[in-house]
Scaffold this motif. Sequence first.
Motif, PDB file in Angstrom:
ATOM      1  N   THR A   2       0.782  -6.387  13.536  1.00  0.00           N
ATOM      2  CA  THR A   2       0.301  -6.217  12.173  1.00  0.00           C
ATOM      3  C   THR A   2      -1.100  -5.614  12.215  1.00  0.00           C
ATOM      4  O   THR A   2      -1.838  -5.792  13.180  1.00  0.00           O
ATOM      5  CB  THR A   2       0.258  -7.555  11.421  1.00  0.00           C
ATOM      6  OG1 THR A   2      -0.833  -8.362  11.935  1.00  0.00           O
ATOM      7  CG2 THR A   2       1.563  -8.328  11.568  1.00  0.00           C
ATOM      8  N   ASP A  27       1.572  -2.073   8.741  1.00  0.00           N
ATOM      9  CA  ASP A  27       0.266  -2.004   8.084  1.00  0.00           C
ATOM     10  C   ASP A  27       0.474  -1.689   6.609  1.00  0.00           C
ATOM     11  O   ASP A  27       1.285  -0.827   6.262  1.00  0.00           O
ATOM     12  CB  ASP A  27      -0.605  -0.920   8.724  1.00  0.00           C
ATOM     13  CG  ASP A  27      -2.095  -1.159   8.496  1.00  0.00           C
ATOM     14  OD1 ASP A  27      -2.512  -1.146   7.316  1.00  0.00           O
ATOM     15  OD2 ASP A  27      -2.825  -1.356   9.478  1.00  0.00           O
ATOM     16  N   ALA A  28      -0.260  -2.383   5.748  1.00  0.00           N
ATOM     17  CA  ALA A  28      -0.170  -2.141   4.307  1.00  0.00           C
ATOM     18  C   ALA A  28      -1.053  -0.983   3.866  1.00  0.00           C
ATOM     19  O   ALA A  28      -0.962  -0.541   2.719  1.00  0.00           O
ATOM     20  CB  ALA A  28      -0.547  -3.404   3.538  1.00  0.00           C
ATOM     21  N   THR A  30      -4.255  -0.930   3.156  1.00  0.00           N
ATOM     22  CA  THR A  30      -5.035  -1.366   2.002  1.00  0.00           C
ATOM     23  C   THR A  30      -6.296  -0.517   1.870  1.00  0.00           C
ATOM     24  O   THR A  30      -6.660   0.240   2.772  1.00  0.00           O
ATOM     25  CB  THR A  30      -5.436  -2.840   2.143  1.00  0.00           C
ATOM     26  OG1 THR A  30      -6.235  -2.995   3.323  1.00  0.00           O
ATOM     27  CG2 THR A  30      -4.205  -3.736   2.247  1.00  0.00           C
ATOM     28  N   ARG A  55       5.053   0.946   6.785  1.00  0.00           N
ATOM     29  CA  ARG A  55       4.034   0.630   5.792  1.00  0.00           C
ATOM     30  C   ARG A  55       4.565  -0.508   4.936  1.00  0.00           C
ATOM     31  O   ARG A  55       5.537  -0.347   4.178  1.00  0.00           O
ATOM     32  CB  ARG A  55       3.714   1.846   4.927  1.00  0.00           C
ATOM     33  CG  ARG A  55       2.633   1.563   3.899  1.00  0.00           C
ATOM     34  CD  ARG A  55       2.160   2.810   3.189  1.00  0.00           C
ATOM     35  NE  ARG A  55       1.083   2.493   2.264  1.00  0.00           N
ATOM     36  CZ  ARG A  55       0.362   3.406   1.617  1.00  0.00           C
ATOM     37  NH1 ARG A  55       0.616   4.702   1.790  1.00  0.00           N
ATOM     38  NH2 ARG A  55      -0.610   3.034   0.809  1.00  0.00           N
ATOM     39  N   ALA A  56       3.964  -1.684   5.077  1.00  0.00           N
ATOM     40  CA  ALA A  56       4.492  -2.867   4.400  1.00  0.00           C
ATOM     41  C   ALA A  56       3.417  -3.933   4.279  1.00  0.00           C
ATOM     42  O   ALA A  56       2.542  -4.059   5.136  1.00  0.00           O
ATOM     43  CB  ALA A  56       5.683  -3.432   5.175  1.00  0.00           C
ATOM     44  N   ASP A  57       3.500  -4.705   3.195  1.00  0.00           N
ATOM     45  CA  ASP A  57       2.658  -5.880   2.976  1.00  0.00           C
ATOM     46  C   ASP A  57       3.382  -7.088   3.558  1.00  0.00           C
ATOM     47  O   ASP A  57       4.566  -7.306   3.285  1.00  0.00           O
ATOM     48  CB  ASP A  57       2.440  -6.064   1.464  1.00  0.00           C
ATOM     49  CG  ASP A  57       1.453  -7.173   1.130  1.00  0.00           C
ATOM     50  OD1 ASP A  57       1.500  -8.225   1.797  1.00  0.00           O
ATOM     51  OD2 ASP A  57       0.657  -6.997   0.196  1.00  0.00           O
ATOM     52  N   GLU A  60       5.416  -9.277   1.346  1.00  0.00           N
ATOM     53  CA  GLU A  60       6.571  -8.694   0.650  1.00  0.00           C
ATOM     54  C   GLU A  60       7.610  -8.120   1.604  1.00  0.00           C
ATOM     55  O   GLU A  60       8.729  -7.816   1.192  1.00  0.00           O
ATOM     56  CB  GLU A  60       6.089  -7.583  -0.297  1.00  0.00           C
ATOM     57  CG  GLU A  60       5.098  -8.068  -1.357  1.00  0.00           C
ATOM     58  CD  GLU A  60       4.442  -6.934  -2.116  1.00  0.00           C
ATOM     59  OE1 GLU A  60       4.783  -5.756  -1.821  1.00  0.00           O
ATOM     60  OE2 GLU A  60       3.602  -7.198  -2.990  1.00  0.00           O
ATOM     61  N   ALA A  61       7.281  -7.965   2.859  1.00  0.00           N
ATOM     62  CA  ALA A  61       8.151  -7.273   3.813  1.00  0.00           C
ATOM     63  C   ALA A  61       9.337  -8.132   4.242  1.00  0.00           C
ATOM     64  O   ALA A  61       9.301  -9.373   4.162  1.00  0.00           O
ATOM     65  CB  ALA A  61       7.345  -6.873   5.041  1.00  0.00           C
ATOM     66  N   ARG A  96      -4.862 -12.306   2.075  1.00  0.00           N
ATOM     67  CA  ARG A  96      -4.631 -11.423   3.217  1.00  0.00           C
ATOM     68  C   ARG A  96      -4.921 -12.075   4.563  1.00  0.00           C
ATOM     69  O   ARG A  96      -4.360 -11.653   5.581  1.00  0.00           O
ATOM     70  CB  ARG A  96      -5.466 -10.146   3.060  1.00  0.00           C
ATOM     71  CG  ARG A  96      -4.976  -9.282   1.908  1.00  0.00           C
ATOM     72  CD  ARG A  96      -5.812  -8.025   1.744  1.00  0.00           C
ATOM     73  NE  ARG A  96      -5.286  -7.190   0.664  1.00  0.00           N
ATOM     74  CZ  ARG A  96      -5.901  -6.109   0.180  1.00  0.00           C
ATOM     75  NH1 ARG A  96      -7.071  -5.738   0.704  1.00  0.00           N
ATOM     76  NH2 ARG A  96      -5.361  -5.406  -0.797  1.00  0.00           N
ATOM     77  N   SER A 319       8.680   4.591   8.394  1.00  0.00           N
ATOM     78  CA  SER A 319       7.927   3.876   7.379  1.00  0.00           C
ATOM     79  C   SER A 319       8.852   3.191   6.398  1.00  0.00           C
ATOM     80  O   SER A 319       9.955   3.641   6.134  1.00  0.00           O
ATOM     81  CB  SER A 319       6.999   4.853   6.628  1.00  0.00           C
ATOM     82  OG  SER A 319       7.751   5.830   5.963  1.00  0.00           O
TER      83      SER A 319
END
Length: 320
Positions: A2, A27-28, A30, A55-57, A60-61, A96, A319
């Motif tokens: 992450t 990685d989000a 941000t 690309r993910a939070d 939420e992922a 976070r 992604s």
Amino acid sequence: MTGVAGFIGSHLSAHLLAAGDTVVGIDALTDTYDPALKLRNLDELIPHPAFTFHRADLLEADLSRLLDRAEVVYHLAGQPGVRRSWGRDFALYTRRNLLASQVLLEAVRNHPLRKFVYASSSSVYGDAPAFPTAETVCPRPVSPYGVTKLAAEHLCELYGTAYGLPSVSLRLFTVYGPRQRPDMAFARLVAAAQSGDPFPLYGDGEQTRDFTYVRDVVTAMRDAACSRFTGVANLGGDRPVSMKQAITAVERVIGPVSLDPRPGRPGDARHTGADITLAARAFGYRPRTDLLDGLAAMAAHAAIPRRSSIERSPSPNGSA
């Protein structure tokens, strides 16, 4: 991994790939700083056949899918910065740094991992009563950021106790090197020396930091993952210097720095210094990079104009 597009994450990924590992990066992206800089950090990683980027939070992922067949998890994602962690922004740090860590730990708790490596911070110590500071010193953070990093450490220990998760929390002491976050001291110092713009110096300049070169840090992270060690360990440069000395070092490498003196700010520890005895014993940690050599590498990297290939391509490899 992450936080793969960050300063340390991108260096760690390159180190793992060079060692023959396969890396699934999350990685989000941000806006803690310009996401375009984070995308550039991925430039040399994306073409590698053993690297995929999502690309993910974390909150939420679909973590079960992303963690499929993972042997080691390196958790580097989080909200950085001591000074911004006060007031209304504390909710963001909680989300976070703490909630995201808990969600990830839940996702891996029954997964047959070899190691869960968490990137903690020397900020957990606050104004430590002894230097160099050993892991046995009771942590007393002096910033909300430090509180969230320490709380996530405790979560790692809890999941180890309750579910047998083999975790290592590495307390990083002021990591520097090429691609360092632009808000950090050496990145701003190098930029000031190269541009002639004034460098804001908070406090009297006598505060000390244990600057640690990024290559030494990422080497230690993989070594810790491959070792039998679990628990908490410091990763420092083993040679703390004052901010005045750091400024002098930058001037030796690049040129004069114009200073803009300012009052000290809440949450900044007066001194930091790592006792690295445990890391040396547990997984052979030894910082090898001289401060002037590390600064020269930063200066050389900062002088090269770059534009990310990902910026020109809207669909990074793999992604989400």
